[in-house]
Design a protein around this motif. Structure first.
Motif: not given
Length: 207
Positions: A96-108
């Motif tokens: 979930x943490x990695x998914x959250x970081x990916x989300x931040x990168x995708x939705x900068x």
């Protein structure tokens, strides 16, 4: 008193062991595509995983999306879980943490940052490093920020509108501090260039 504390610690440890065993059993069943086990795991762990996602992404909507995507990965990769390497909760939290970081990168540059800009930049007289560097209204600044690369927007938003340090930004974006410094520096240089050379955008977002 010491005996009571020891007994309490033993009870907690026993409960944690049982919880880990229960989750591990569910993951083994999920690896065999057992939908009822997946539902049970979701009911038992979604709340805590949502809290983790919310701490990273800062918004309820994004945290919900992160948890949903995280559970999709848990369903797909349950067969890879190794109890000798981590507890089930630790393994799921990492997903979930990695998914959250990916989300931040995708939705900068989400709408949340637009609210931050309105709050911190609109009053030009505010005693703020960023407003001192860029004495423009929030609408113009939002327009120019939108023309930066996603990582530059993200790094600048975290640094100036959330007050995070470079090390905190590096952790949040999973990037070296040197890279974060470069994103911020180049982003600020681009902003200065755009503000100096472009007219203010008309309402509706066009120049």
């Amino acid at each position: 008193m010491q005996q009571d504390a020891s007994e309490g610690a033993a009870i907690v440890a026993h409960g944690l062991h049982e919880k880990n065993a229960y989750f591990a059993g569910l993951l083994r069943r999920i690896a065999k595509h057992d939908a009822s086990a997946f539902e049970a795991l979701y009911r038992a762990s979604a709340r805590s995983l949502f809290g983790l996602a919310l701490r990273v992404t800062r918004t309820t909507e994004s945290a919900e999306e992160v948890v949903q995507d995280g559970f999709i990965k848990i369903w797909r990769f349950a067969g890879t879980y190794d109890p000798t390497l981590a507890s089930p909760s630790t393994w799921m939290s990492a997903i979930v943490k990695n998914q959250a970081l990916d989300y931040l990168r995708r939705n900068a540059y989400s709408g949340f940052y637009v609210e931050d800009i309105d709050e911190h930049i609109a009053p030009v007289e505010a005693d703020d490093d960023f407003s001192q560097q860029f004495s423009v209204d929030a609408e113009r600044l939002s327009f120019y920020l939108g023309r930066l690369t996603p990582v530059q927007r993200q790094a600048i938003a975290l640094a100036y509108f959330r007050g995070q340090s470079q090390s905190e930004i590096a952790y949040a974006l999973d990037a070296p501090i040197g890279t974060v410094k470069s994103w911020i520096s180049r982003g600020l240089d681009s902003l200065r260039s755009m503000i100096d050379s472009r007219p203010a955008p008309h309402p509706g977002g066009s120049c």
